[in-house]
Scaffold this active site. Structure first.
Site, PDB file in Angstrom:
ATOM      1  N   ARG A  18       0.825  -1.214   0.000  1.00 19.74           N
ATOM      2  CA  ARG A  18       0.000   0.000   0.000  1.00 19.74           C
ATOM      3  C   ARG A  18       0.857   1.262   0.000  1.00 19.74           C
ATOM      4  NH1 ARG A  18      -3.465   0.234   4.748  1.00 19.74           N
ATOM      5  NH2 ARG A  18      -1.683  -0.750   5.731  1.00 19.74           N
ATOM      6  N   ASN A  36      -6.117  -3.086   2.216  1.00 14.08           N
ATOM      7  CA  ASN A  36      -6.024  -4.518   2.463  1.00 14.08           C
ATOM      8  C   ASN A  36      -7.424  -5.078   2.642  1.00 14.08           C
ATOM      9  OD1 ASN A  36      -3.219  -4.559   2.454  1.00 14.08           O
ATOM     10  ND2 ASN A  36      -3.053  -4.339   4.655  1.00 14.08           N
TER      11      ASN A  36
END
Length: 88
Positions: A18, A36
């Site tokens: 990320r 996520n």
């Protein structure tokens, strides 16, 4: 401009995916988000030029820690007035 929704599977959580996506997106003026998922995958929406999004994906995949096994992708409608890329 295009907006794409992605779902990545493989070794994509706990490896900086990320943060790498956010850094790459900001450097290429891409807006959207990344998060996520409960099943171990990562979801992302990216809005920008086809070329910029492709370069962002290449940059994410260059990590020694990230191992993308599958990528699901579909084009979705643009989000007007979006100005940044953020983590969810």
């Amino acid at each position: 401009m295009v907006r794409k929704h992605y779902r990545f599977t493989g070794r994509v959580q706990g490896v900086g995916f990320r943060y790498r996506a956010k850094h790459a997106a900001e450097g290429m003026c891409i807006t959207g988000w990344v998060r996520n998922e409960w099943d171990g995958s990562v979801e992302m929406e990216a809005q920008g030029t086809e070329d910029a999004i492709h370069r962002m994906l290449v940059m994410i995949n260059r990590s020694d820690y990230i191992q993308i096994d599958t990528i699901e992708c579909r084009e979705i409608p643009l989000v007007e007035q979006e100005t940044s890329f953020h983590l969810r």
